[in-house]
Design a protein around this motif. Sequence first.
Motif: not given
Length: 379
Positions: A82-90
């Motif tokens: 989730p941390c990596l996905v959230s970074g990519l989302q932003f």
Amino acid sequence: MRKLALYLSTLLLSGAAYFYSIDFHTIWWLMWLAPIPLLIYVKQVNWRLAASAAFLVGASTILSGVIGYWSSSIPWTSNLVPCLVSGLQFTIVFSITRLWQQRHSTWATIFIFPILFSLSEWLFSFTSLGTYQTIAYNQILFLPVAQIAAIGGYVAITFTLSLFASTVSYAVCSYQISLKQSLIGLTTGLGIVALVLLFGIMRLQQPTNQASLKIGLANKTYTIPYTLNSHNAVAIVESYFPLFDRLVDQGAKILVIPEEAFLVNKTNQGEVIKVLGDYARSKHVKLIVGVRQKLSKTYNTAWLFSSQGTLMAQYRKRHFVPVVEAGITAGKKLVMFPYNHYKFAIAICRDLDYRHPAASYGRLGANLLIAPAWDFSVD
């Protein structure tokens, strides 16, 4: 040096605001402000700096969960994806916002960020992450804005928060270029937010003729090895009775304990059900009890006991925390029950991060969803 200071200050301001408004630090008003420093920053720098800052701030939105679960039985590594996905989302959302606003200077660009951010959260809801990463959750502490979910769901809350931040950042960046455009954008954006809040305030003032009902929540903290040893099941159940008694004395009619509060198997399940049923009957209360069942398959189950002491139904969890709940079989059935003119429904913890079973219960007219969770003492 100035570029580095600006970069770090943006990470600190936006990152800290997200950190303290998500998961374990739900300061709801910080979520309204969190995107503003980053939105202002990405308009002033090249795409590489903008993208890297967005990625790091996005990753920080999950950092609260990583640190919060560090000392718990839930491994912090479960939050890495989730941390990596959230970074990519932003990175994607803020980069597209930056590009769009550089090419279009009109006030209408205030809508691009809330549209993109809401759209990204909605798309994530169809993945294995569900709605775990939505920024809307903590607004349950600010009821006027939470009411818009009655019309547009959690996405409407996300849109409102993002529109506020986008409006303020646009006004800050554009007033020297075009004061007229800045004022139109500010008036339009804040006007929409004001209408949302007015709707919420009016909705909260609506009278209700339904009677009130007290529900009691109880939690006992034990180590995971002790909890998931079937020999301790009866002792754990009986340790809840003094807490139950206090809640009953305060008028509670339904008592709830966390998910997987103990473990039962084919050998001891009947005895545990009898102990719980006897208590429910003696106090004339309903019980919702979280239990791990290790039968021919393993289930994360919520037992529902009637006030006559019978096991009315059992709801089995549908969605699981990766790694932590490997090997548990998903349930399929919904569980609802009427009480005092209300329709109650049951889900368990992570089930609330997904569209179902909540949407299914909504279509069936549920008034209240009771969701035992595992991390009461942490989350």
